[in-house]
Scaffold this motif. Structure first.
Motif, PDB file in Angstrom:
ATOM      1  N   ILE A   1       0.706  -1.169   0.028  1.00 50.45           N
ATOM      2  CA  ILE A   1      -0.045   0.114  -0.084  1.00 50.45           C
ATOM      3  C   ILE A   1       0.827   1.157   0.126  1.00 50.45           C
ATOM      4  O   ILE A   1       1.817   1.380   0.764  1.00 50.45           O
ATOM      5  CB  ILE A   1      -0.834   0.168   1.157  1.00 50.45           C
ATOM      6  CG1 ILE A   1      -1.765  -1.236   1.300  1.00 50.45           C
ATOM      7  CG2 ILE A   1      -1.690   1.252   1.377  1.00 50.45           C
ATOM      8  CD1 ILE A   1      -2.551  -1.375   2.604  1.00 50.45           C
ATOM      9  N   LYS A   2       0.696   2.089  -0.952  1.00 49.82           N
ATOM     10  CA  LYS A   2       1.122   3.412  -0.891  1.00 49.82           C
ATOM     11  C   LYS A   2       0.012   4.366  -0.752  1.00 49.82           C
ATOM     12  O   LYS A   2      -0.862   4.668  -1.554  1.00 49.82           O
ATOM     13  CB  LYS A   2       2.066   3.710  -2.104  1.00 49.82           C
ATOM     14  CG  LYS A   2       3.403   2.809  -2.376  1.00 49.82           C
ATOM     15  CD  LYS A   2       4.456   3.148  -3.426  1.00 49.82           C
ATOM     16  CE  LYS A   2       5.551   2.522  -3.282  1.00 49.82           C
ATOM     17  NZ  LYS A   2       6.299   2.965  -4.512  1.00 49.82           N
ATOM     18  N   TYR A   3      -0.092   5.058   0.472  1.00 50.19           N
ATOM     19  CA  TYR A   3      -0.971   5.791   0.868  1.00 50.19           C
ATOM     20  C   TYR A   3      -0.406   7.519   1.141  1.00 50.19           C
ATOM     21  O   TYR A   3       0.386   7.680   1.831  1.00 50.19           O
ATOM     22  CB  TYR A   3      -1.674   5.467   2.134  1.00 50.19           C
ATOM     23  CG  TYR A   3      -2.961   5.874   2.685  1.00 50.19           C
ATOM     24  CD1 TYR A   3      -3.911   6.487   1.925  1.00 50.19           C
ATOM     25  CD2 TYR A   3      -3.285   5.809   4.109  1.00 50.19           C
ATOM     26  CE1 TYR A   3      -5.041   7.189   2.389  1.00 50.19           C
ATOM     27  CE2 TYR A   3      -4.502   6.000   4.586  1.00 50.19           C
ATOM     28  CZ  TYR A   3      -5.254   6.757   3.727  1.00 50.19           C
ATOM     29  OH  TYR A   3      -6.642   7.421   4.410  1.00 50.19           O
ATOM     30  N   SER A   4      -1.275   8.284   0.141  1.00 51.81           N
ATOM     31  CA  SER A   4      -0.652   9.617   0.168  1.00 51.81           C
ATOM     32  C   SER A   4      -1.702  10.662   0.313  1.00 51.81           C
ATOM     33  O   SER A   4      -2.973  10.338   0.257  1.00 51.81           O
ATOM     34  CB  SER A   4       0.067  10.101  -1.289  1.00 51.81           C
ATOM     35  OG  SER A   4      -0.837   9.714  -2.430  1.00 51.81           O
TER      36      SER A   4
ATOM     37  N   LEU B   1      -1.288  16.125   4.527  1.00 58.24           N
ATOM     38  CA  LEU B   1       0.025  16.290   5.276  1.00 58.24           C
ATOM     39  C   LEU B   1       1.092  14.867   5.106  1.00 58.24           C
ATOM     40  O   LEU B   1       2.186  15.116   4.650  1.00 58.24           O
ATOM     41  CB  LEU B   1       0.173  16.587   6.650  1.00 58.24           C
ATOM     42  CG  LEU B   1      -0.745  17.878   7.141  1.00 58.24           C
ATOM     43  CD1 LEU B   1      -0.715  17.890   8.792  1.00 58.24           C
ATOM     44  CD2 LEU B   1       0.241  18.930   6.607  1.00 58.24           C
ATOM     45  N   GLY B   2       0.327  13.977   5.250  1.00 60.24           N
ATOM     46  CA  GLY B   2       1.136  12.603   5.467  1.00 60.24           C
ATOM     47  C   GLY B   2       1.117  11.528   4.096  1.00 60.24           C
ATOM     48  O   GLY B   2       0.473  11.760   3.245  1.00 60.24           O
ATOM     49  N   GLU B   3       2.173  10.835   4.263  1.00 59.65           N
ATOM     50  CA  GLU B   3       2.195   9.686   3.227  1.00 59.65           C
ATOM     51  C   GLU B   3       2.592   8.326   3.988  1.00 59.65           C
ATOM     52  O   GLU B   3       3.604   8.532   4.806  1.00 59.65           O
ATOM     53  CB  GLU B   3       3.330  10.167   2.394  1.00 59.65           C
ATOM     54  CG  GLU B   3       3.342   9.018   1.155  1.00 59.65           C
ATOM     55  CD  GLU B   3       3.838   9.594   0.007  1.00 59.65           C
ATOM     56  OE1 GLU B   3       4.310   8.745  -1.110  1.00 59.65           O
ATOM     57  OE2 GLU B   3       4.200  10.805  -0.095  1.00 59.65           O
ATOM     58  N   LEU B   4       2.093   7.440   3.724  1.00 63.01           N
ATOM     59  CA  LEU B   4       2.447   6.101   4.500  1.00 63.01           C
ATOM     60  C   LEU B   4       2.757   4.978   3.424  1.00 63.01           C
ATOM     61  O   LEU B   4       1.888   4.780   2.518  1.00 63.01           O
ATOM     62  CB  LEU B   4       1.115   5.679   5.336  1.00 63.01           C
ATOM     63  CG  LEU B   4       1.504   4.281   5.984  1.00 63.01           C
ATOM     64  CD1 LEU B   4       2.543   4.492   7.022  1.00 63.01           C
ATOM     65  CD2 LEU B   4      -0.112   3.938   6.642  1.00 63.01           C
ATOM     66  N   HIS B   5       3.554   4.340   3.587  1.00 62.15           N
ATOM     67  CA  HIS B   5       4.083   2.917   2.563  1.00 62.15           C
ATOM     68  C   HIS B   5       4.023   1.781   3.585  1.00 62.15           C
ATOM     69  O   HIS B   5       4.709   1.759   4.703  1.00 62.15           O
ATOM     70  CB  HIS B   5       5.562   3.105   2.139  1.00 62.15           C
ATOM     71  CG  HIS B   5       5.308   4.264   1.154  1.00 62.15           C
ATOM     72  ND1 HIS B   5       6.747   4.810   0.592  1.00 62.15           N
ATOM     73  CD2 HIS B   5       4.558   5.095   0.628  1.00 62.15           C
ATOM     74  CE1 HIS B   5       6.320   5.709  -0.175  1.00 62.15           C
ATOM     75  NE2 HIS B   5       5.051   5.892  -0.145  1.00 62.15           N
ATOM     76  N   GLN B   6       3.293   0.819   3.310  1.00 64.97           N
ATOM     77  CA  GLN B   6       3.325  -0.516   3.782  1.00 64.97           C
ATOM     78  C   GLN B   6       2.918  -1.516   3.328  1.00 64.97           C
ATOM     79  O   GLN B   6       2.247  -1.511   2.266  1.00 64.97           O
ATOM     80  CB  GLN B   6       2.023  -0.220   5.031  1.00 64.97           C
ATOM     81  CG  GLN B   6       1.793  -1.415   6.070  1.00 64.97           C
ATOM     82  CD  GLN B   6       0.634  -1.328   6.893  1.00 64.97           C
ATOM     83  OE1 GLN B   6      -0.426  -2.381   6.749  1.00 64.97           O
ATOM     84  NE2 GLN B   6       0.302  -0.337   7.989  1.00 64.97           N
ATOM     85  N   ASP B   7       3.991  -2.597   3.742  1.00 62.67           N
ATOM     86  CA  ASP B   7       3.576  -3.968   2.879  1.00 62.67           C
ATOM     87  C   ASP B   7       3.721  -4.988   3.901  1.00 62.67           C
ATOM     88  O   ASP B   7       4.145  -4.828   4.944  1.00 62.67           O
ATOM     89  CB  ASP B   7       4.642  -4.020   1.832  1.00 62.67           C
ATOM     90  CG  ASP B   7       5.987  -4.389   2.505  1.00 62.67           C
ATOM     91  OD1 ASP B   7       6.366  -3.727   3.465  1.00 62.67           O
ATOM     92  OD2 ASP B   7       6.663  -5.085   1.632  1.00 62.67           O
TER      93      ASP B   7
ATOM     94  N   SER C   1       6.530  -0.278   7.409  1.00 64.28           N
ATOM     95  CA  SER C   1       5.367   0.562   7.294  1.00 64.28           C
ATOM     96  C   SER C   1       6.433   1.843   7.755  1.00 64.28           C
ATOM     97  O   SER C   1       6.856   1.972   9.041  1.00 64.28           O
ATOM     98  CB  SER C   1       4.538   0.318   8.572  1.00 64.28           C
ATOM     99  OG  SER C   1       3.479   1.126   8.522  1.00 64.28           O
ATOM    100  N   ASP C   2       6.495   2.965   6.659  1.00 67.13           N
ATOM    101  CA  ASP C   2       7.207   3.853   6.824  1.00 67.13           C
ATOM    102  C   ASP C   2       6.267   5.106   6.745  1.00 67.13           C
ATOM    103  O   ASP C   2       5.353   5.233   5.716  1.00 67.13           O
ATOM    104  CB  ASP C   2       8.357   3.635   5.972  1.00 67.13           C
ATOM    105  CG  ASP C   2       9.392   2.744   6.036  1.00 67.13           C
ATOM    106  OD1 ASP C   2       9.519   2.419   7.142  1.00 67.13           O
ATOM    107  OD2 ASP C   2       9.740   2.465   5.037  1.00 67.13           O
TER     108      ASP C   2
END
Length: 891
Positions: free
Chosen positions: A666-669, A730-736, A765-766
């Motif tokens: 998942i790339k959540y922006s 504001l945020g962005e999240l990368h999770q696998d 999860s960054d």
């Protein structure tokens, strides 16, 4: 129960599709499911497809899915849909929950104590809740949340959870996934249920009834549920103390108490226990302060009471035309004791109770005080009332095509009251009074008799917030087979939707200023509409008709959705899925797609305050300024790109065995989040755009004249800062990570043995908290997801008995909220249940008794030095051992 708000709704029950049958083979019907129900509705009742596709009559989509049945409800000991969903490892209890008033993901905004579902820990607002594939109006007052507990549990056939992006199918909010509540199909009969459970200091009662009837051309089902759970007092748990020295922390008990403490030159003089009416300096000695253990005050869980009704029906008007109605009504109230408010009071010499420990000529003295007297019943209370009416017409065209027209209206009204608000305008007046009959006495022990009730009424008030969300949805869909190819029919679904959402947000406070004007009385309204067109294709390249070596099945699924919003523009979201069965019993699948979450209407409603702000850029000087928080009218939608690959294994040579594994990414922006005031003011290089220092008079006046100002006006020259702490993209999240599920069933002469485990392992999860901020690890740290969650099960059953045991595991993680980082140990709990079904014969036919226990060994939460708390409600429950007895009778 507002019967006028209930329409008799559709018996929306999913027929078992080919894909589900493949995954569920050899699994017997649960004892509570009748053969009549299992046979399904007649075709005239219409079909509801599996979650994750709008096309009738196709196999399960390429995205992984999890099902929780009525049998799972009973054997797990869960009372509500929210409870059973939280047993899934993919559900992370971060954000909104009834057990906390603060924490990560804006948990404090859950003012109506909603128990929502947070898939993957991305956000509870990024998980879409559906009822039979249909949207509901959001719950809550200052968050757009979803509470599945509104529907009586006795009416639910199963929960289908798709932990994958699904905006191409369902539109907004399906970023982390979808939870679809599938209700029971009509049958001839009735069922009643009574459940009672309890833990130390806590009681729960649930009673429900269901009545259903079928006839040749239709059917109806109606259900009612009453639910009550008492509050859980913090004092009933020994791990709640704010004195953390026993676990390696410090004493976090507060010096704000009653009797309080006088402060002179940084030295505390504890006040003696008494009325505070005849104190002298001789009675005051510097020493250890009076302390208040805030951790052991108030409730860990609120008192909750709910009434819920669900009604659905269908009627074949002709051999082609079917009419469906569906409706529900839910009314939930809650009450929670909270800590009384505090203040550092400056008491003038005119106060008749004035005393100074060192200077008899002093004009003022400072007292640290907790208003135990003024707020003896300090509380947080409110309600959540929701309902929906839905109507659907289905018409069968030639060639297995069907057209569906659906209209629904849903409404939710949340109310929250904070009954411990200090009137900071009147307190100085009450302290300055020289009349003993009316002056505020802060030198006593907090007993009610130490102050005039009328004086206390002036310094204590309430704050109410009301949010009404109203949604109207209209959908037109056409689906059926386009043409045949080697693997079967290429099937399609096309349609259009129109959605309207209205919000009314009211804030009121009984506190008045010196001119007897209400400080807070706001009524705001917002609205939005959006239009959508969508389409799906299911292309069976290989199937039963043309299966060959290496290709028993190969299906391509395509979906796309275009939406146009009245307030922020448009969005387009595609999805591609592929399933491939090279040999019988082994299936590979993969999917890719984009998703989005539209900012909720409440996200665009802000608030403005005049407060003291500590400016760290200017040496930490406290300045008077304007702080904006809450929503933001300039928000863009959140966006995500998700993909997954997985495999399902059910070999013929291992009867009763099944396994599945899925890798997801998942790339959540554009994530909507909030930066705290201290964060903004402590790093001007990153967040300087959110601060205006030395603003012009015009800039200040514009905010002082804004209708959302929730403070008193004051001279513009006093206000030296403007800080924008509103929600923003504001945020962005990368999770696998990986989801794994393994199950084995072995049939023997003495019954069936089952064993299984479900594992979610987050690999990475960054998170970047704001544009320009480097990505940082957001895994295995307090306030973020833990990487490992497991739910294991072991069971045995025969024609009458069913015995089940469960293991729940949450991995260890780092508590970096304290200067010396603390490693929080893994948390393991065990649940168990035993059930006896009397069967369909004899004097007790249709009767089933179940005894269940959660956290059988009464395991306390792990030690966590968490502010002034010794535990972490995001990864452990305060309830302890909970035992419940459930009795059900079918007729």
């Amino acid at each position: 129960m507002r019967a006028s708000q209930l329409l008799v709704g559709a018996a929306s029950v999913a027929l078992m599709t080919a894909g589900q049958a493949w995954a569920q083979a050899d699994v017997p019907l649960p004892p509570s499911t009748t053969q009549e129900e299992a046979a399904g509705q007649p075709e005239s009742a219409g079909e509801v497809v599996v979650t994750g596709t709008s096309i009738r009559g196709v196999g399960a989509p390429a995205s992984a899915s999890v099902q929780l049945s009525r049998e799972d409800f009973i054997t797990s000991g869960a009372a509500t849909s929210s409870d059973i969903a939280r047993t899934l490892p993919q559900v992370v209890n971060i954000g909104s929950d009834e057990s906390r008033r603060g924490g990560a993901q804006d948990a404090a905004a859950n003012r109506t104590r909603t128990s929502s579902i947070n898939l993957r820990g991305l956000s509870d607002e990024a998980t879409l809740l559906l009822l039979n594939g249909r949207r509901l109006a959001p719950n809550g007052t200052i968050r757009a949340l979803a509470d599945p507990s509104m529907i009586p549990a006795i009416a639910i056939e199963r929960l289908e959870v798709v932990p994958d992006g699904a905006s191409a199918i369902y539109g907004a909010d399906a970023v982390a996934g979808v939870v679809n509540m599938i209700t029971r199909r009509p049958f001839n009969g009735a069922e009643v249920q009574l459940r009672y459970g309890g833990a130390d200091g806590l009681d729960q009662m649930q009673g429900s009834a269901l009545l259903s009837r079928k006839w040749a051309s239709g059917g109806v089902i109606a259900a009612y549920e009453y639910y009550h759970r008492s509050n859980l007092e913090a004092a009933d748990r020994d791990f709640t103390s704010s004195d953390l020295r026993s676990i390696g922390g410090t004493d976090q008990r507060s010096t704000f108490t009653a009797p309080g403490n006088i402060i002179v030159g940084g030295v505390r003089y504890p006040l003696p226990n008494g009325s505070g009416r005849n104190l002298t300096a001789a009675g005051l000695t510097a020493g250890s302060p009076n302390l208040f253990d805030s951790g052991r005050w108030g409730d860990l869980l609120p008192d909750q009471e709910r009434h819920s009704v669900f009604v659905s029906a269908y009627q074949n008007l002709t051999d082609r035309l079917t009419l469906n109605y569906e409706g529900f009504y839910s009314n939930r109230t809650f009450f929670e004791r909270v800590q009384p408010p505090t203040a550092t009071l400056t008491v003038p010499r005119s106060n008749p109770f004035f005393v100074h420990p060192t200077n008899p000529l002093a004009q003022t003295v400072q007292v640290e005080y907790r208003f135990l007297d003024a707020a003896r019943n300090a509380s947080w209370s409110g309600s959540d009332v929701g309902w929906q009416n839905a109507l659907r017409l289905s018409y069968d065209l030639d060639g297995d095509w069907q057209v569906n027209a659906t209209a629904s209206i849903s409404k939710n009204r949340g109310r929250a009251r904070t009954a411990d608000v200090n009137n900071l305008q009147f307190i100085p007046l009450a302290l300055a009074s020289s009349d003993p009959a009316t002056a505020l006495n802060p030198f006593g022990n907090g007993a009610l008799e130490n102050n005039n009730p009328a004086t206390l009424a002036d310094v204590w008030g309430v704050r109410d917030s009301f949010t009404t969300n109203k949604s109207r949805d209209f959908t037109l869909k056409l689906d059926g087979p386009l043409f045949a190819i080697g693997g079967g029919d290429v099937r399609a679904a096309f349609g259009a939707e129109y959605h309207e959402n209205d919000l009314r947000y009211v804030i009121y406070s009984s506190i008045k200023n010196r001119a007897n004007d209400l400080l807070l009385d706001r009524d705001r309204a917002k609205s939005r509409n959006n239009k959508a067109v969508f389409g799906e294709l299911n292309i069976p390249v290989f199937g039963a008709a043309n299966a060959t070596g290496g290709f028993q099945e190969l299906t391509v699924q395509l979906a796309a959705r275009y939406e146009e919003y009245s307030d922020f523009g448009d969005t387009f979201n595609p999805k591609v899925g592929v399933t491939w069965t090279p040999v019988d019993g082994f299936r590979l699948r993969g999917s890719w797609g984009t998703s989005f979450r539209a900012p909720s209407l409440i996200d665009s409603s802000d608030a403005i305050y005049n407060i003291f702000i500590q400016d760290f850029v200017d040496g930490g000087v406290r300045k008077r300024g304007i702080f904006q928080n809450g929503g933001n009218t300039d928000l863009d939608p959140e966006e995500a790109t998700t993909w997954s690959i997985g495999a399902d294994f059910r070999p013929a040579f291992l009867r009763g065995f099944s396994a599945s594994a899925t890798y997801y990414n998942i790339k959540y922006s554009n994530v909507i989040s909030v930066l705290g005031g201290d964060t903004i003011l402590s790093n001007n290089a990153l967040y300087g755009q959110y601060v205006v220092r030395n603003p012009s008079a015009a800039q200040v006046e514009a905010l002082l004249n804004h209708p959302n100002l929730e403070s008193l006006r004051e001279p513009a020259a006093n206000l030296l800062l403007i800080v924008d702490g509103r929600r923003d993209n504001l945020g962005e999240l990368h999770q696998d990570g990986i989801d794994v599920q393994v199950n084995q069933r072995i049939d023997t002469a003495i019954g069936a043995f089952t064993a299984g485990a479900a594992l979610t392992q987050i690999l990475n999860s960054d998170r970047s908290s704001a544009p320009g901020v480097p990505f940082q690890n957001a895994l295995n740290i307090i306030n973020f997801p833990v990487d490992t969650r497991i739910r294991g099960n072991l069971g045995w059953s025969n024609s009458n008995w069913s015995v089940n045991g469960y293991w729940n595991h949450v991995g260890d993680y780092l508590n970096n909220s304290v200067s010396t980082n603390q490693r929080v140990e893994a948390y393991n709990t065990f649940d168990a249940s035993i059930s006896y079904n009397f069967g369909d014969e004899g004097p007790f036919n249709g009767l089933r008794l179940t005894l269940s226990a959660q956290n059988v060994f009464d395991r306390d939460p792990p030690d966590v030095i968490n502010g002034s708390s010794a535990w972490d409600s995001q990864n452990a429950s305060p309830i302890g051992r909970f035992i419940a007895f459930d009795i059900r009778k079918s007729f």
